[in-house]
Design an enzyme around this catalytic site. Structure first.
Site, short mmCIF file in Angstrom:
data_model
loop_
_atom_site.label_atom_id
_atom_site.label_comp_id
_atom_site.label_asym_id
_atom_site.label_seq_id
_atom_site.Cartn_x
_atom_site.Cartn_y
_atom_site.Cartn_z
N LYS A 1 -15.74 3.27 5.64
CA LYS A 1 -14.55 3.43 6.46
C LYS A 1 -14.74 4.61 7.41
CE LYS A 1 -10.94 1.18 3.89
NZ LYS A 1 -9.55 1.29 3.43
N GLU B 1 0.85 -1.20 0.00
CA GLU B 1 0.00 0.00 0.00
C GLU B 1 0.87 1.24 0.00
OE1 GLU B 1 -2.84 0.47 3.17
OE2 GLU B 1 -3.31 -1.66 3.22
N GLU C 1 -14.15 4.80 -0.10
CA GLU C 1 -15.04 3.80 0.50
C GLU C 1 -15.79 4.42 1.68
OE1 GLU C 1 -12.82 -0.11 0.88
OE2 GLU C 1 -11.23 1.20 0.12
N GLU D 1 -9.42 8.33 5.82
CA GLU D 1 -9.56 6.91 5.48
C GLU D 1 -10.58 6.69 4.36
OE1 GLU D 1 -7.84 4.28 6.42
OE2 GLU D 1 -6.52 5.56 7.61
#
Length: 341
Positions: free
Chosen positions: A315, A260, A312, A320
């Site tokens: 999250k 990541e 997303e 985040e």
């Protein structure tokens, strides 16, 4: 800003002309699923195929995604286990065999590049204590099917007790014993080590002492001189600190895959912006194209996964939710010049 635009222009020309670099450039994307408004696997993976992105990290088995990829096997899948499964994988070889049969053997057309046991386990903890045996059992279960797929685990930079300068990199006292065992497993099997590398958090947590241009691959200055090695960006410095820790733990030949890295486009004032996210990813890819590896390992392709595919909404609020390259409707948060790889 001058350095950014030079790298951007050079890398854009490379992509537009489909020039193949002398060294390999292995770039993928981390495909998160923590959203209630995400597109179907056919739509999401179709977008990746359209952009010639074929390396994908899945954080956990998703039957719908795996079924789609099995029917369209142009992708290389890095597949993760749930953290909650680590204790069972370690204590019960039969559970490891069932996991392999359900999530790997059932999809014979998929190329699984790696299996990731857990994600950023805290040290010390019961889960951390179970990691070495979980790796061993899952590796044995995979080999029993006649396949060889590298098995490893992902750590954050928090597992390091020392990281500056990069040559001083060493695992923390809380993790050192377990990391020596894991490193021995990886060294013996010639499997890579997985690391999440985030210059963003280093800068966001200490903007007064960490240079912004150093985090953004946006300076030609030597910011850190470490013996004979010179560092002009924080990303390579963080990677080489992990290499140093692996060497001290008995893994001089263990390679690193960056599982990541990314920069958020919102959620933290003028640090997390669309412009900064685009600059970070563009300069990262340009730097990886120009350099075959880090200063410590200059002739080793550094396989790297961009975090993440989508913003997303399930999250935690803040940054985040905002690491995505795409919105859930597949419009771009910012444009990425993906290399053909």
């Amino acid at each position: 800003m001058k350095f950014f635009f030079l790298v951007f222009a050079f890398f854009s020309i490379f992509i537009s002309q489909h020039i193949t670099p002398t060294g390999a450039l292995s770039i993928g994307v981390a495909y998160g699923t923590k959203g209630d408004n995400l597109p179907s696997p056919a739509q999401g993976f179709g977008k990746l195929q359209e952009r010639h992105v074929h390396r994908v990290r899945l954080f956990e088995p998703d039957p719908d995604i795996l079924a789609y990829v099995n029917s369209n096997p142009v992708f290389q899948i890095m597949l993760g286990t749930l953290n909650d499964d680590i204790t069972k994988l370690a204590s019960d070889p039969n559970f490891a065999e069932t996991w392999v049969n359900t999530n790997i053997a059932a999809y014979p057309n998929i190329t699984f590049s790696y299996i990731v046991v857990g994600n950023e386990i805290s040290f010390p903890s019961d889960l951390a204590n179970s990691l070495p045996q979980a790796l061993t059992n899952l590796d044995a279960a995979i080999k029993s099917t006649g396949r060889t797929i590298p098995v490893s685990t992902v750590v954050s930079s928090a597992v390091l007790g020392e990281s500056f300068p990069p040559s001083a990199g060493a695992f923390s006292s809380d993790s050192a014993s377990i990391m020596r065992t894991i490193t021995a497993f990886l060294e013996t099997n010639q499997y890579p080590f997985f690391a999440n590398i985030y210059p963003y958090f280093a800068y966001a947590n200490n903007p007064e002492q960490v240079r912004f241009d150093y985090t953004m691959f946006n300076t030609s200055d030597v910011v850190v001189q470490d013996g004979d090695l010179q560092y002009k960006n924080l990303f390579f410095a963080m990677v080489d600190a992990v290499f140093s820790a692996l060497e001290k733990a008995g893994g001089p030949n263990v390679q690193i895959v960056v599982t990541e890295t990314g920069w958020p486009s919102a959620g933290n004032g003028d640090i997390a912006t669309v412009a900064n996210a685009e600059m970070y990813i563009t300069n990262l890819l340009g730097t990886l194209f120009i350099n075959e590896g880090s200063p410590k390992r200059p002739r080793h392709d550094l396989e790297t996964y961009i975090f993440s595919m989508y913003n997303e909404n399930l999250k935690s609020e803040g940054v985040e939710r905002n690491f995505g390259v795409y919105q859930p409707d597949l419009t771009e948060v910012y444009h990425v010049y993906w290399p053909d790889n």
